[in-house]
Design a protein around this motif. Sequence first.
Motif, short mmCIF file in Angstrom:
data_model
loop_
_atom_site.label_atom_id
_atom_site.label_comp_id
_atom_site.label_asym_id
_atom_site.label_seq_id
_atom_site.Cartn_x
_atom_site.Cartn_y
_atom_site.Cartn_z
N UNK A 158 0.84 -1.21 0.00
CA UNK A 158 0.00 0.00 0.00
C UNK A 158 0.87 1.25 0.00
N UNK A 159 1.93 1.24 0.78
CA UNK A 159 2.83 2.40 0.82
C UNK A 159 3.48 2.65 -0.53
N UNK A 160 3.91 1.57 -1.20
CA UNK A 160 4.52 1.72 -2.51
C UNK A 160 3.49 2.21 -3.52
N UNK A 161 2.28 1.64 -3.45
CA UNK A 161 1.24 2.03 -4.40
C UNK A 161 0.82 3.48 -4.22
N UNK A 162 0.88 3.99 -3.01
CA UNK A 162 0.58 5.41 -2.79
C UNK A 162 1.61 6.28 -3.50
N UNK A 163 2.88 5.86 -3.46
CA UNK A 163 3.91 6.59 -4.19
C UNK A 163 3.64 6.53 -5.70
N UNK A 164 3.24 5.34 -6.17
CA UNK A 164 2.92 5.19 -7.58
C UNK A 164 1.76 6.10 -7.97
N UNK A 165 0.74 6.17 -7.11
CA UNK A 165 -0.42 7.01 -7.40
C UNK A 165 -0.02 8.47 -7.55
N UNK A 166 0.91 8.94 -6.73
CA UNK A 166 1.38 10.33 -6.84
C UNK A 166 2.05 10.57 -8.18
N UNK A 167 2.90 9.61 -8.60
CA UNK A 167 3.52 9.73 -9.91
C UNK A 167 2.47 9.69 -11.01
N UNK A 168 1.48 8.81 -10.85
CA UNK A 168 0.44 8.68 -11.85
C UNK A 168 -0.35 9.97 -12.03
N UNK A 169 -0.66 10.64 -10.91
CA UNK A 169 -1.39 11.91 -10.98
C UNK A 169 -0.55 12.96 -11.71
N UNK A 170 0.75 13.01 -11.37
CA UNK A 170 1.65 13.98 -12.01
C UNK A 170 1.76 13.71 -13.51
N UNK A 171 1.88 12.43 -13.87
CA UNK A 171 2.00 12.09 -15.28
C UNK A 171 0.71 12.39 -16.04
N UNK A 172 -0.42 12.15 -15.38
CA UNK A 172 -1.70 12.45 -16.03
C UNK A 172 -1.82 13.95 -16.29
N UNK A 173 -1.40 14.75 -15.34
CA UNK A 173 -1.45 16.20 -15.52
C UNK A 173 -0.53 16.63 -16.68
N UNK A 174 0.65 16.01 -16.76
CA UNK A 174 1.58 16.34 -17.84
C UNK A 174 1.06 15.87 -19.19
N UNK A 175 0.11 14.93 -19.16
CA UNK A 175 -0.45 14.43 -20.41
C UNK A 175 -1.22 15.48 -21.19
N UNK A 176 -1.61 16.57 -20.54
CA UNK A 176 -2.32 17.64 -21.23
C UNK A 176 -1.38 18.51 -22.06
N UNK A 177 -0.07 18.33 -21.89
CA UNK A 177 0.89 19.10 -22.69
C UNK A 177 0.93 18.52 -24.10
N UNK A 178 0.65 19.31 -25.11
CA UNK A 178 0.63 18.78 -26.48
C UNK A 178 1.96 18.12 -26.86
N UNK A 179 1.89 17.04 -27.60
CA UNK A 179 3.02 16.26 -28.12
C UNK A 179 3.77 15.56 -27.00
N UNK A 180 4.29 16.33 -26.03
CA UNK A 180 5.04 15.73 -24.92
C UNK A 180 4.16 14.75 -24.15
N UNK A 181 2.90 15.13 -23.95
CA UNK A 181 2.00 14.28 -23.18
C UNK A 181 1.69 12.96 -23.85
N UNK A 182 1.83 12.89 -25.17
CA UNK A 182 1.53 11.66 -25.89
C UNK A 182 2.78 10.87 -26.26
N UNK A 183 3.97 11.40 -25.97
CA UNK A 183 5.21 10.71 -26.34
C UNK A 183 6.12 10.50 -25.13
N UNK A 184 6.57 11.59 -24.55
CA UNK A 184 7.53 11.51 -23.45
C UNK A 184 6.88 10.95 -22.19
N UNK A 185 5.66 11.38 -21.89
CA UNK A 185 5.00 10.96 -20.65
C UNK A 185 4.81 9.45 -20.58
N UNK A 186 4.31 8.78 -21.64
CA UNK A 186 4.20 7.32 -21.56
C UNK A 186 5.55 6.63 -21.33
N UNK A 187 6.62 7.15 -21.95
CA UNK A 187 7.95 6.55 -21.75
C UNK A 187 8.39 6.67 -20.29
#
Length: 253
Positions: A138-167
């Motif tokens: 659970x502790x590790x997954x909470x850390x993952x969730x924080x990264x996931x939220x940050x990556x999702x937010x970065x996904x709104x950046x055009x081009x970068x959100x569809x290429x760099x963020x998934x990597x």
Amino acid sequence: MSDLGAGFGYLVKGQRWAVQNGRWLGFGLLPGLITLVIYAGALIGLGYGADDFVAWATPFADAWSSPWQGLLRTGLTALVFVLGLFLAVITFTAVTLLLGQPFYDSLSEEVDRGEGGEVPESGLPLWRELLISARDSVRILLRVALYGIALFACGFIPVVGQTVVPAIGFCVSGYFLAQELTGVALQRRGFALKERLGLLRPRRLLVLGFGVPLALSFLVPFVAVFLMPGAVAGATLLVRDLVDPATEPAPAH
């Protein structure tokens, strides 16, 4: 860069060990199969509902003309599904390890036994091991969730959100996946979660070399089920070489 190759080498050695020990491979399939059925249903549901979710989350694009509305929402729908896969890869391992705790502990001990030397045992009752494993996951997954939220937010950046963020997402996924898998052998050696994270942090490339290829392979249907026993074996081999036996803490009771 040599650490990246070494990490991948542990993954290959672990899979080779599982193939050469078919009995352990066979017993390891059941927890993975149960988890796979659960996750397959969840991902199918996400696949059907991701576009509706994106349309609900982007009302500002309702009045956009073609093709901009389609490009935005198609890209975000793909990103939502990629992030769903990212979370599925991480949580798949945690849930499978929890369901198969007695087996994977025994498998890890068998790897240690086959490599020679002392075979560490936690000395804890099964219920206590399950409790510690669930709490740490659970502790590790909470850390993952924080990264996931940050990556999702970065996904709104055009081009970068569809290429760099998934990597980046796959790198994060592989890193935490390796943390989960090495936790089996490290928990038997008496390492608390904070000590485990501190042990792996200086060897990030080694951890990524082990975890990222595994995370990518987990995207192929059914592959995760068959690779889990070998992944635990490889993580145990990695831990054996990473930990100096003289510095191992005494098991906590």
